[in-house]
Design a protein around this motif. Structure first.
Motif, PDB file in Angstrom:
ATOM      1  N   SER A  92       8.649  -9.465  -4.580  1.00  0.00           N
ATOM      2  CA  SER A  92       8.163  -8.106  -4.823  1.00  0.00           C
ATOM      3  C   SER A  92       6.638  -8.155  -4.783  1.00  0.00           C
ATOM      4  CB  SER A  92       8.648  -7.609  -6.193  1.00  0.00           C
ATOM      5  OG  SER A  92       8.008  -6.396  -6.536  1.00  0.00           O
ATOM      6  N   VAL A  93       6.041  -7.388  -3.857  1.00  0.00           N
ATOM      7  CA  VAL A  93       4.583  -7.403  -3.694  1.00  0.00           C
ATOM      8  C   VAL A  93       4.049  -5.975  -3.662  1.00  0.00           C
ATOM      9  CG1 VAL A  93       4.612  -9.587  -2.413  1.00  0.00           C
ATOM     10  CG2 VAL A  93       4.734  -7.429  -1.169  1.00  0.00           C
TER      11      VAL A  93
ATOM     12  N   PRO B 113      -0.572   3.787   4.053  1.00  0.00           N
ATOM     13  CA  PRO B 113      -1.481   4.477   4.983  1.00  0.00           C
ATOM     14  C   PRO B 113      -2.431   5.453   4.279  1.00  0.00           C
ATOM     15  CG  PRO B 113       0.773   4.495   5.812  1.00  0.00           C
ATOM     16  CD  PRO B 113       0.837   3.987   4.412  1.00  0.00           C
ATOM     17  N   ASP B 114      -1.976   5.955   3.128  1.00  0.00           N
ATOM     18  CA  ASP B 114      -2.818   6.906   2.397  1.00  0.00           C
ATOM     19  C   ASP B 114      -3.770   6.225   1.430  1.00  0.00           C
ATOM     20  OD1 ASP B 114      -0.951   5.960   0.675  1.00  0.00           O
ATOM     21  OD2 ASP B 114      -0.126   7.904   0.092  1.00  0.00           O
ATOM     22  N   GLY B 115      -3.780   4.898   1.433  1.00  0.00           N
ATOM     23  CA  GLY B 115      -4.684   4.153   0.561  1.00  0.00           C
ATOM     24  C   GLY B 115      -4.124   3.862  -0.815  1.00  0.00           C
ATOM     25  N   ASP B 116      -2.915   4.322  -1.095  1.00  0.00           N
ATOM     26  CA  ASP B 116      -2.298   4.079  -2.397  1.00  0.00           C
ATOM     27  C   ASP B 116      -1.456   2.800  -2.362  1.00  0.00           C
ATOM     28  OD1 ASP B 116      -3.391   6.373  -3.463  1.00  0.00           O
ATOM     29  OD2 ASP B 116      -1.657   7.617  -2.895  1.00  0.00           O
ATOM     30  N   TYR B 117      -1.310   2.189  -3.548  1.00  0.00           N
ATOM     31  CA  TYR B 117      -0.441   1.022  -3.677  1.00  0.00           C
ATOM     32  C   TYR B 117       1.026   1.460  -3.662  1.00  0.00           C
ATOM     33  CZ  TYR B 117      -3.715  -2.763  -4.800  1.00  0.00           C
ATOM     34  OH  TYR B 117      -4.680  -3.733  -4.735  1.00  0.00           O
ATOM     35  N   TYR B 118       1.860   0.624  -3.069  1.00  0.00           N
ATOM     36  CA  TYR B 118       3.307   0.799  -3.181  1.00  0.00           C
ATOM     37  C   TYR B 118       3.930  -0.595  -3.213  1.00  0.00           C
ATOM     38  CZ  TYR B 118       3.750  -0.311   1.806  1.00  0.00           C
ATOM     39  OH  TYR B 118       3.698  -0.928   3.030  1.00  0.00           O
ATOM     40  N   THR B 119       5.113  -0.666  -3.797  1.00  0.00           N
ATOM     41  CA  THR B 119       5.808  -1.947  -3.952  1.00  0.00           C
ATOM     42  C   THR B 119       6.827  -2.120  -2.838  1.00  0.00           C
ATOM     43  OG1 THR B 119       5.553  -1.876  -6.362  1.00  0.00           O
ATOM     44  CG2 THR B 119       7.240  -3.350  -5.480  1.00  0.00           C
TER      45      THR B 119
ATOM     46  N   ALA C 192      -0.857 -11.600  -0.949  1.00  0.00           N
ATOM     47  CA  ALA C 192      -1.646 -11.181  -2.105  1.00  0.00           C
ATOM     48  C   ALA C 192      -0.836 -10.190  -2.943  1.00  0.00           C
ATOM     49  CB  ALA C 192      -2.948 -10.534  -1.626  1.00  0.00           C
ATOM     50  N   ASN C 193      -1.285 -10.006  -4.186  1.00  0.00           N
ATOM     51  CA  ASN C 193      -0.687  -9.010  -5.085  1.00  0.00           C
ATOM     52  C   ASN C 193       0.816  -9.230  -5.285  1.00  0.00           C
ATOM     53  OD1 ASN C 193      -3.238  -7.637  -5.212  1.00  0.00           O
ATOM     54  ND2 ASN C 193      -2.766  -6.702  -3.231  1.00  0.00           N
ATOM     55  N   ILE C 194       1.183 -10.465  -5.613  1.00  0.00           N
ATOM     56  CA  ILE C 194       2.591 -10.805  -5.853  1.00  0.00           C
ATOM     57  C   ILE C 194       2.979 -10.375  -7.263  1.00  0.00           C
ATOM     58  CG2 ILE C 194       4.273 -12.671  -6.036  1.00  0.00           C
ATOM     59  CD1 ILE C 194       2.534 -14.263  -4.100  1.00  0.00           C
ATOM     60  N   ASN C 195       4.058  -9.610  -7.370  1.00  0.00           N
ATOM     61  CA  ASN C 195       4.610  -9.284  -8.686  1.00  0.00           C
ATOM     62  C   ASN C 195       5.541 -10.384  -9.177  1.00  0.00           C
ATOM     63  OD1 ASN C 195       3.380  -6.680  -8.826  1.00  0.00           O
ATOM     64  ND2 ASN C 195       4.957  -5.912  -7.414  1.00  0.00           N
ATOM     65  N   GLY C 196       6.178 -11.066  -8.257  1.00  0.00           N
ATOM     66  CA  GLY C 196       7.128 -12.117  -8.596  1.00  0.00           C
ATOM     67  C   GLY C 196       8.314 -12.075  -7.665  1.00  0.00           C
TER      68      GLY C 196
END
Length: 249
Positions: A142-143, A148-154, A166-170
Motif C-alpha cells: 500500500s503506497v 493528476p490533480d496533485g492530491d495524494y491517493y492510496t 516512496a511513501n510506503i504505508n506497508g
C-alpha cells in the motif's frame, strides 16, 4: 473350595490386566488405543501450528498422521529499525514473496522413559517425514502517490524488489494477491524429543524439541536477486513445540 477361590481370583486378575500395562514404574497405567494432539510450533525460520493422530501399536510405540502449517522465513527477512520508525506494517526490503508450507507425513513415537509415578515426566523420541507443500504468495504494498490533480491517493502495487517505492504505508491486506499463490512441492524430515508432564494419564501436555529439514524441488524465490544467488531450496530449522491432547480407548 480353596482351589476354586484361587482360580476365580486369577481369572479376575487376568481380565483386569488386559486394561493395564506392566511397566518398570511403581504404578499401573492404562493402555490406550489412539491419541489426538494439537500444538503451537516455534522454529528458527518462523512459527506454525500442528496436529497429530497416533495409533498405539503397543505400550511403548505409536504411529500415525502428522499435519503442520508453518511460515518459513528467509534469513535476510528482518525488519530494520528504519522500517519500525516509518511504521511500514511488515514491509521488508527485497522480500517479494511470503512462503508457507503444509506438511503431511507419517510419524512414529517411541517411549524411551516411562512415568515412574503420577505427576512424573515421560520422555519419547519423535521421527516423522512426508510431503511438504510450499505456498509462495506474492507481496503487495500500500503506497501513497500523487494523482493528476496533485492530491495524494492510496494505491496497491505488486512489489518486485527492483526499486523501493516512496511513501510506503506497508504491506497490503494479506488476502491481496492470494489467488496468485504458487505451489512448491517438496519433502521434509523431522526428529525430536518429547517431554510429557501431564498429571492425568488420559491427557497429553508435552514440550517437544528437535530439528526439521524441508527440501523443495525448485528454488524458493522469497527475495529479489540482483547479482548473487540468495534464494535456495532447503530450509534447516531448530524447533520447539508445545502440544496438548488426549487419549482414547
Amino acid at each position: 473350595m480353596a482351589k476354586i477361590r484361587i482360580l476365580t481370583f486369577m481369572l479376575l486378575f487376568a481380565l483386569s490386566a488386559q486394561a493395564q500395562l506392566d511397566t518398570d514404574a511403581d504404578f499401573k497405567r492404562q493402555v490406550y488405543d489412539r491419541a489426538y494432539t494439537g500444538g503451537i510450533n516455534f522454529h528458527s525460520r518462523g512459527y506454525g501450528l500442528n496436529g497429530r493422530y497416533l495409533k498405539f501399536l503397543d505400550g511403548y510405540n505409536a504411529a500415525g498422521l502428522e499435519i503442520d502449517l508453518v511460515k518459513l522465513r528467509h534469513p535476510k527477512e528482518t525488519i530494520s529499525s528504519e522500517d519500525i520508525f516509518n511504521n511500514y506494517r511488515g514491509f521488508v526490503k527485497g522480500r517479494i514473496n511470503s512462503f508457507y508450507s503444509v506438511r503431511v507425513g507419517y510419524i512414529h513415537e517411541h517411549t524411551l522413559f516411562d512415568k515412574t509415578d503420577q505427576g512424573s515426566v515421560s520422555i519419547s523420541s519423535i521421527f516423522s517425514g512426508g510431503l511438504s507443500l510450499g505456498l509462495l504468495k506474492p507481496i503487495y504494498l500500500s503506497v501513497d502517490e500523487f494523482g493528476p490533480d496533485g492530491d495524494y491517493y492510496t494505491s496497491i502495487i505488486r512489489y518486485t524488489g527492483e526499486t523501493n517505492p516512496a511513501n510506503i504505508n506497508g504491506e497490503a491486506n494479506f488476502l491481496t494477491g492470494i489467488e496468485e499463490t504458487k505451489l512448491k512441492p517438496g519433502v521434509y524430515l523431522k526428529g525430536g524429543i518429547s517431554f510429557d508432564y501431564q498429571l492425568l494419564d488420559d491427557k497429553i501436555t508435552s514440550v517437544e524439541a528437535g530439528v526439521i529439514y524441508d527440501y523443495f524441488f525448485t528454488e524458493v524465490p522469497i527475495f529479489f536477486e540482483e547479482e548473487r544467488d540468495i534464494n535456495w531450496s532447503g530450509f534447516f530449522q531448530l524447533y520447539l513445540t508445545v502440544n496438548f491432547g488426549y487419549k482414547l480407548n
